[in-house]
Design a protein around this motif. Structure first.
Motif, PDB file in Angstrom:
ATOM      1  N   ARG A   1       5.220  -1.992  -5.853  1.00 10.49           N
ATOM      2  CA  ARG A   1       4.552  -2.459  -4.449  1.00 10.49           C
ATOM      3  C   ARG A   1       4.633  -3.739  -4.339  1.00 10.49           C
ATOM      4  O   ARG A   1       4.423  -4.433  -5.276  1.00 10.49           O
ATOM      5  CB  ARG A   1       3.331  -1.723  -4.505  1.00 10.49           C
ATOM      6  CG  ARG A   1       3.142  -0.479  -4.629  1.00 10.49           C
ATOM      7  CD  ARG A   1       1.517   0.048  -4.787  1.00 10.49           C
ATOM      8  NE  ARG A   1       1.255   1.530  -4.384  1.00 10.49           N
ATOM      9  CZ  ARG A   1       0.144   2.270  -4.831  1.00 10.49           C
ATOM     10  NH1 ARG A   1      -0.737   1.532  -5.444  1.00 10.49           N
ATOM     11  NH2 ARG A   1       0.013   3.427  -4.394  1.00 10.49           N
ATOM     12  N   ASP A  43       0.915  -1.261   0.116  1.00 16.26           N
ATOM     13  CA  ASP A  43      -0.177  -0.018   0.204  1.00 16.26           C
ATOM     14  C   ASP A  43       0.856   1.246  -0.031  1.00 16.26           C
ATOM     15  O   ASP A  43       0.491   2.390   0.383  1.00 16.26           O
ATOM     16  CB  ASP A  43      -0.956   0.036   1.408  1.00 16.26           C
ATOM     17  CG  ASP A  43      -0.075  -0.008   2.612  1.00 16.26           C
ATOM     18  OD1 ASP A  43       1.207  -0.390   2.813  1.00 16.26           O
ATOM     19  OD2 ASP A  43      -0.688   0.132   3.736  1.00 16.26           O
ATOM     20  N   HIS A  71       1.819   6.467  -5.952  1.00 17.60           N
ATOM     21  CA  HIS A  71       0.711   6.507  -5.950  1.00 17.60           C
ATOM     22  C   HIS A  71      -0.027   7.381  -7.167  1.00 17.60           C
ATOM     23  O   HIS A  71      -1.263   7.270  -7.256  1.00 17.60           O
ATOM     24  CB  HIS A  71       0.167   7.477  -4.595  1.00 17.60           C
ATOM     25  CG  HIS A  71       0.716   8.965  -4.533  1.00 17.60           C
ATOM     26  ND1 HIS A  71       2.095   9.144  -4.203  1.00 17.60           N
ATOM     27  CD2 HIS A  71       0.260  10.031  -5.117  1.00 17.60           C
ATOM     28  CE1 HIS A  71       2.418  10.159  -4.285  1.00 17.60           C
ATOM     29  NE2 HIS A  71       1.376  11.038  -4.649  1.00 17.60           N
TER      30      HIS A  71
END
Length: 305
Positions: free
Chosen positions: A108, A50, A79
Motif C-alpha cells: 500500500r 487504503d 486487506h
C-alpha cells in the motif's frame, strides 16, 4: 506527409497499440490484434494507501451480460494479514480452481511495474523487475481480445508490446538498458524496413536522440527530442535543425515507442502510434548506413530492425 497523418500500412507484427496514460478505473479496452505468444502487457501505477484489492483481467470479449470468459484473472489482495495474489479462470460464468501466490512484492502506498508476458502455454508475471508467478492457460490465448482493470489501483500507464523483447530461451525478465547504445545495421536500410525503439523516459529528462550513422561515423539522419523546450526535430549531417510540427509525446517516467519506416528517398516517423511526418534522405545514403545509435535520458527495453 503532414503532421498527424497516419503511416502507410506495415506488417501486423510491427504494429504497437498506443500506450494509455492515466486511465480512469474501472478501465476496459480492446487489445488490438488479440493476444498471442510473445506479446507483453506492461502496467505501471500506484497502490493506494487504503487499497483492499484490484484485478487485471484478460477477457474473451467485453459484454456485460452474459459476463465474458476470463482467460487470466490476476487479483492482488491487501486487506488480509498476509497480502497475496489469486489467479484464476472464469469459464461459462463459473470460476475454476484458484491458484494462490504469497509474498506479494506490492505494498500500500508504493509504485509498481507489472509485466505480463504471454508464452505458448503459460503467462509469466514479473513485479518490479522480479519474476513472481507463471500460470498455465485453461482457455485458448487466441480467444482473448479485451483487457479489464478494476478495483483499488491508480494506473499511470498501460503499454502493449507486439514483439517479444526477451532473449530467446532466457527465463529472465528484461531490465532497462543504459544509453548510449549502438545497434548494428550490417546491410544498411532499404524500402520497407522498420526500426523500432521502445523504452522508458527518465524522471528528469534532458534530451533523447536517435541517429543513423555510416561507416565514417557521419550521421545523415538524426531525430532529437528536447525536453527543455518540448521540441522534436530532424538534425542534418551538418547540424542543421528542422523542427517537426507535432505534439510532444514524451513524458517523464512513461513508456514510449519510436518507429522509423524506410521508404524510397527517406524515412517516416511515428511516436506512440502517431505519425509525425517524414524526412528526405538519398537512397544511396540509406543503403550505406551501418549503425543505429541511441542516447539521452531514457532506459531502453527493445531495439528492433
Amino acid at each position: 506527409m503532414s503532421p498527424g497523418e497516419k503511416l502507410d500500412p506495415i506488417p501486423d507484427s510491427f504494429i504497437l497499440q498506443p500506450p494509455v496514460f492515466h486511465p480512469v478505473v474501472p478501465y476496459v479496452t480492446t487489445i488490438f490484434g488479440g493476444l498471442h505468444a510473445g506479446k507483453m502487457v506492461m502496467l505501471q501505477g500506484v497502490v493506494p494507501l487504503d487499497a483492499h484489492r484490484f484485478q487485471v483481467d484478460f477477457q474473451c470479449g467485453c459484454s456485460l451480460c452474459p459476463r465474458p470468459d476470463i482467460a487470466f484473472h490476476f487479483n492482488p489482495r491487501f486487506h488480509t494479514t498476509k497480502p497475496h495474489v489469486i489467479c484464476n479462470t472464469l469459464h461459462g460464468g463459473r470460476w475454476q480452481r484458484e491458484a494462490r501466490w504469497p509474498h506479494l512484492a506490492l505494498w500500500r502506498g508504493s509504485s509498481f511495474l507489472i509485466l505480463f508476458l504471454f508464452g505458448n502455454e503459460e503467462v509469466k508475471v514479473s513485479v518490479n523487475g522480479q519474476h513472481f508467478l507463471h500460470f498455465r492457460y485453461r482457455l485458448p490465448l487466441s480467444h482473448v481480445d479485451t483487457l479489464g482493470i478494476f478495483g483499488d489501483i491508480l494506473v499511470e500507464a498501460v503499454g502493449f508490446l507486439n514483439i517479444n523483447p526477451f532473449v530467446e530461451g532466457s527465463r529472465e525478465y528484461p531490465v532497462g538498458h543504459e544509453v548510449p547504445c549502438s545497434h548494428a545495421l550490417p546491410q544498411g536500410l532499404w524500402p520497407g524496413q522498420v526500426i523500432i525503439v521502445r523504452g522508458l523516459v527518465l524522471q528528469e529528462p534532458k534530451h533523447f536522440t536517435v541517429s543513423l550513422r555510416d561507416q565514417a561515423a557521419h550521421a545523415p539522419v538524426t531525430f532529437r527530442a528536447s525536453f527543455a523546450d518540448g521540441t522534436l526535430a530532424w538534425i542534418s549531417r551538418w547540424g542543421q535543425k528542422k523542427l517537426i510540427s507535432a505534439p510532444f509525446l514524451f513524458y517523464p517516467q512513461r513508456f514510449f515507442e519510436v518507429l522509423l519506416l524506410c521508404q524510397e528517398g527517406g524515412l517516416k516517423l511515428a511516436l506512440n502510434g502517431q505519425g509525425l511526418g517524414a524526412t528526405s534522405v538519398n537512397q544511396q545514403a540509406l543503403e550505406q548506413l551501418r549503425e543505429l545509435r541511441i542516447s539521452g535520458s531514457v532506459q531502453l527495453y527493445c531495439v528492433h530492425s
